[in-house]
Design a protein around this motif. Structure first.
Motif, PDB file in Angstrom:
ATOM      1  N   SER A 221       0.878  -1.010   0.142  1.00  0.00           N
ATOM      2  CA  SER A 221      -0.209  -0.193   0.105  1.00  0.00           C
ATOM      3  C   SER A 221       0.926   1.352   0.061  1.00  0.00           C
ATOM      4  O   SER A 221       1.665   1.441   0.792  1.00  0.00           O
ATOM      5  N   VAL A 222       0.456   2.219  -1.037  1.00  0.00           N
ATOM      6  CA  VAL A 222       1.363   3.552  -1.185  1.00  0.00           C
ATOM      7  C   VAL A 222       0.552   4.688  -0.961  1.00  0.00           C
ATOM      8  O   VAL A 222      -0.686   4.785  -1.377  1.00  0.00           O
ATOM      9  N   ASP A 223       1.008   5.463  -0.164  1.00  0.00           N
ATOM     10  CA  ASP A 223       0.452   6.870  -0.012  1.00  0.00           C
ATOM     11  C   ASP A 223       1.189   7.893  -1.067  1.00  0.00           C
ATOM     12  O   ASP A 223       2.246   8.085  -0.919  1.00  0.00           O
ATOM     13  N   ALA A 224       0.181   8.454  -1.913  1.00  0.00           N
ATOM     14  CA  ALA A 224       0.856   9.050  -2.764  1.00  0.00           C
ATOM     15  C   ALA A 224       1.662  10.329  -2.613  1.00  0.00           C
ATOM     16  O   ALA A 224       2.442  10.823  -2.941  1.00  0.00           O
ATOM     17  N   VAL A 225       1.160  11.037  -1.149  1.00  0.00           N
ATOM     18  CA  VAL A 225       1.992  12.047  -0.703  1.00  0.00           C
ATOM     19  C   VAL A 225       3.075  11.712  -0.151  1.00  0.00           C
ATOM     20  O   VAL A 225       4.023  12.588  -0.209  1.00  0.00           O
ATOM     21  N   ALA A 226       3.271  10.673   0.355  1.00  0.00           N
ATOM     22  CA  ALA A 226       4.693  10.244   0.983  1.00  0.00           C
ATOM     23  C   ALA A 226       5.728   9.795  -0.184  1.00  0.00           C
ATOM     24  O   ALA A 226       6.789   9.723   0.319  1.00  0.00           O
ATOM     25  N   ILE A 227       5.256   9.361  -1.324  1.00  0.00           N
ATOM     26  CA  ILE A 227       6.231   9.189  -2.386  1.00  0.00           C
ATOM     27  C   ILE A 227       7.410  10.117  -2.567  1.00  0.00           C
ATOM     28  O   ILE A 227       6.882  11.230  -2.539  1.00  0.00           O
ATOM     29  N   GLY A 228       8.594   9.759  -2.412  1.00  0.00           N
ATOM     30  CA  GLY A 228       9.604  10.947  -2.563  1.00  0.00           C
ATOM     31  C   GLY A 228      10.010  11.029  -3.956  1.00  0.00           C
ATOM     32  O   GLY A 228       9.657  10.461  -4.820  1.00  0.00           O
ATOM     33  N   THR A 229      10.765  11.816  -4.225  1.00  0.00           N
ATOM     34  CA  THR A 229      11.518  12.242  -5.752  1.00  0.00           C
ATOM     35  C   THR A 229      12.796  11.664  -5.928  1.00  0.00           C
ATOM     36  O   THR A 229      13.245  11.976  -7.040  1.00  0.00           O
ATOM     37  N   SER A 230      13.484  11.034  -5.059  1.00  0.00           N
ATOM     38  CA  SER A 230      14.521  10.405  -5.189  1.00  0.00           C
ATOM     39  C   SER A 230      14.767   9.057  -4.384  1.00  0.00           C
ATOM     40  O   SER A 230      13.802   8.964  -3.621  1.00  0.00           O
ATOM     41  N   ILE A 231      15.733   8.466  -4.656  1.00  0.00           N
ATOM     42  CA  ILE A 231      16.007   7.226  -3.692  1.00  0.00           C
ATOM     43  C   ILE A 231      16.115   7.563  -2.113  1.00  0.00           C
ATOM     44  O   ILE A 231      16.464   6.772  -1.428  1.00  0.00           O
ATOM     45  N   PHE A 232      16.730   8.652  -2.098  1.00  0.00           N
ATOM     46  CA  PHE A 232      17.013   9.176  -0.552  1.00  0.00           C
ATOM     47  C   PHE A 232      15.963   9.739   0.462  1.00  0.00           C
ATOM     48  O   PHE A 232      15.881   9.735   1.277  1.00  0.00           O
ATOM     49  N   ASN A 233      14.931  10.024  -0.538  1.00  0.00           N
ATOM     50  CA  ASN A 233      13.763  10.999   0.271  1.00  0.00           C
ATOM     51  C   ASN A 233      12.432   9.950   0.364  1.00  0.00           C
ATOM     52  O   ASN A 233      11.329  10.363   0.648  1.00  0.00           O
ATOM     53  N   THR A 234      12.340   8.776  -0.555  1.00  0.00           N
ATOM     54  CA  THR A 234      11.327   8.175  -0.598  1.00  0.00           C
ATOM     55  C   THR A 234      11.336   7.035   0.302  1.00  0.00           C
ATOM     56  O   THR A 234      12.100   6.276   0.614  1.00  0.00           O
ATOM     57  N   PRO A 235      10.105   6.628   0.927  1.00  0.00           N
ATOM     58  CA  PRO A 235       9.991   5.648   1.976  1.00  0.00           C
ATOM     59  C   PRO A 235       9.900   4.188   1.322  1.00  0.00           C
ATOM     60  O   PRO A 235       9.848   3.159   1.949  1.00  0.00           O
ATOM     61  N   TYR A 236       9.493   4.212   0.081  1.00  0.00           N
ATOM     62  CA  TYR A 236       9.268   2.879  -0.782  1.00  0.00           C
ATOM     63  C   TYR A 236      10.406   2.437  -1.483  1.00  0.00           C
ATOM     64  O   TYR A 236      10.716   2.802  -2.596  1.00  0.00           O
ATOM     65  N   LYS A 237      10.929   1.479  -0.810  1.00  0.00           N
ATOM     66  CA  LYS A 237      12.170   0.822  -1.242  1.00  0.00           C
ATOM     67  C   LYS A 237      12.110  -0.778  -0.955  1.00  0.00           C
ATOM     68  O   LYS A 237      11.364  -1.059   0.050  1.00  0.00           O
ATOM     69  N   LYS A 238      12.412  -1.559  -1.930  1.00  0.00           N
ATOM     70  CA  LYS A 238      12.387  -2.986  -1.934  1.00  0.00           C
ATOM     71  C   LYS A 238      13.695  -3.729  -2.303  1.00  0.00           C
ATOM     72  O   LYS A 238      14.306  -3.358  -3.444  1.00  0.00           O
ATOM     73  N   ASP A 239      14.282  -4.190  -1.337  1.00  0.00           N
ATOM     74  CA  ASP A 239      15.810  -4.877  -1.664  1.00  0.00           C
ATOM     75  C   ASP A 239      15.536  -6.202  -2.247  1.00  0.00           C
ATOM     76  O   ASP A 239      14.571  -6.947  -1.900  1.00  0.00           O
ATOM     77  N   PHE A 240      16.427  -6.639  -3.134  1.00  0.00           N
ATOM     78  CA  PHE A 240      16.297  -7.929  -3.693  1.00  0.00           C
ATOM     79  C   PHE A 240      17.702  -8.340  -4.198  1.00  0.00           C
ATOM     80  O   PHE A 240      18.663  -7.696  -4.693  1.00  0.00           O
ATOM     81  N   ARG A 241      18.006  -9.812  -4.038  1.00  0.00           N
ATOM     82  CA  ARG A 241      19.206 -10.301  -4.629  1.00  0.00           C
ATOM     83  C   ARG A 241      19.082 -10.908  -5.693  1.00  0.00           C
ATOM     84  O   ARG A 241      18.270 -11.840  -5.958  1.00  0.00           O
ATOM     85  N   LEU A 242      19.760 -10.361  -6.807  1.00  0.00           N
ATOM     86  CA  LEU A 242      19.906 -11.137  -8.094  1.00  0.00           C
ATOM     87  C   LEU A 242      20.806 -12.430  -7.877  1.00  0.00           C
ATOM     88  O   LEU A 242      21.871 -12.221  -7.677  1.00  0.00           O
ATOM     89  N   ARG A 243      20.216 -13.486  -8.213  1.00  0.00           N
ATOM     90  CA  ARG A 243      21.211 -14.827  -8.072  1.00  0.00           C
ATOM     91  C   ARG A 243      21.450 -15.290  -9.498  1.00  0.00           C
ATOM     92  O   ARG A 243      20.515 -15.409 -10.107  1.00  0.00           O
ATOM     93  N   TYR A 244      22.918 -15.623  -9.636  1.00  0.00           N
ATOM     94  CA  TYR A 244      23.138 -16.151 -11.129  1.00  0.00           C
ATOM     95  C   TYR A 244      23.306 -17.631 -10.965  1.00  0.00           C
ATOM     96  O   TYR A 244      24.086 -17.793 -10.018  1.00  0.00           O
ATOM     97  N   SER A 245      23.304 -18.137 -11.883  1.00  0.00           N
ATOM     98  CA  SER A 245      23.463 -19.604 -11.908  1.00  0.00           C
ATOM     99  C   SER A 245      23.785 -20.179 -13.514  1.00  0.00           C
ATOM    100  O   SER A 245      23.160 -19.811 -14.523  1.00  0.00           O
TER     101      SER A 245
END
Length: 326
Positions: free
Chosen positions: A209-233
């Protein structure tokens, strides 16, 4: 009687000393700082790392050190030298590699098999009792269609025979041949491999769920981030290589590093969390694959166009990550 016994003992002692003075000396060599081996009586087993160099079209050797020492007495002249050189037919290939083209790397010069006699690998005098002995063999990667080189770990690669000679004459230092056995520590295979990301399954990034008001304009001020590990095989032969992962997607109209979403004023940025480096559409991530596997940590950030409020409702975005080997 006492005099005869005394004379007999002196005679026996002199005879024993005479025998000791007839000892024959030889070079002693070691691998990776291990025990010294008498090269006149025993071979030296050397386990080597193999590297598949497709640019040069060769399999080369590294990851080991061979050092040899002489045993010249301290009273020998400084000009006395010991030489290590090739002998005729001194490169004998093992059964699993005998069908490949090969040769020796002698001080940076690549000499194809058969290597002629008299090529010097090293020499040392009394003042330099220990020297490095650069024993290296290479194999040619076949270029004919459908032909590949494949060497398994533990394979017996070659016997290298060297001639040990001196620039002086002495019965205690006769010329002789020494033997070095080269054994593969790892395997290589030049046949094609297939490498995939995330087992070739789709990567789903859900921001919830995302609050449109809270979305930031850069990776430094947006609270909506997701980490992911790219795995190679990779399947097939063992792969050890640098890789490039290319990020392909439709760019956002308001941010050069964001990809477009179904919401005109919202975008998604791919970046490296360890360095905050942005990877825009068409950008690349550099990593490595070791023993056919590897991984890279990445993050996805939801951003918006400055001074806007994206419309409410679900949104989607898509992109493609392509793994490329050199």
């Amino acid at each position: 009687m006492w005099r005869l016994a005394d004379i007999s003992m002196k005679y026996m002692t002199g005879f024993i000393l005479l025998l000791l003075m007839q000892n024959v000396f030889a070079a002693h060599c070691q691998v990776d700082g291990g025990p010294w081996v008498d090269m006149k009586t025993s071979p030296l087993d050397v386990h080597v790392d193999l590297r598949l160099d497709k640019d040069a079209g060769k399999v080369t050797m590294s990851g080991y050190s061979v050092r040899c020492m002489h045993d010249f007495p301290g009273w020998y002249p400084d000009s006395n030298k010991q030489y290590f050189s090739t002998v005729a037919s001194g490169l004998i290939l093992g059964p699993t590699v005998m069908d490949y083209g090969s040769g020796m790397d002698i001080l940076g010069a690549l000499l194809p098999w058969p290597v002629s006699a008299g090529r010097y690998l090293a020499l040392h005098d009394r003042l330099t009792p220990v020297v490095d002995l650069p024993v290296k063999v290479y194999f040619d990667i076949p270029t004919a269609p459908g032909k590949y080189i494949k060497i398994k770990p533990g394979a017996f690669l070659a016997v290298v025979l060297l001639f040990v000679t001196y620039n002086f004459d002495s019965p205690q230092y006769p010329a002789y041949r020494m033997r070095i056995n080269l054994i593969a520590r790892n395997g290589v295979d030049s046949s094609p491999s297939t490498c995939v990301i995330n087992n070739n399954l789709p990567i789903n990034i859900d921001f919830g769920s995302v609050d449109a008001v809270a979305i930031g304009t850069s990776i430094f001020n947006t609270p909506y981030k997701k980490d992911f590990r790219l795995r190679y095989s990779c399947d097939g032969p063992s792969v050890n290589s640098p890789i490039t992962v290319k990020w392909q997607a439709t760019p956002s109209a308001f941010h050069t590093h964001a990809i477009a979403t179904s919401k005109q004023d919202a975008g998604v940025i791919l970046f490296r969390p360890d360095s905050s480096a942005l990877v825009g559409p068409g950008g690349e991530i550099r990593s490595t694959i070791t023993n056919s596997s590897g991984s890279t940590e990445v993050s996805f950030a939801l951003v918006k166009k400055p001074d806007t409020f994206p419309d409410a409702g679900p949104f989607t975005a898509s992109g493609t990550l392509t793994l490329m080997l050199p």
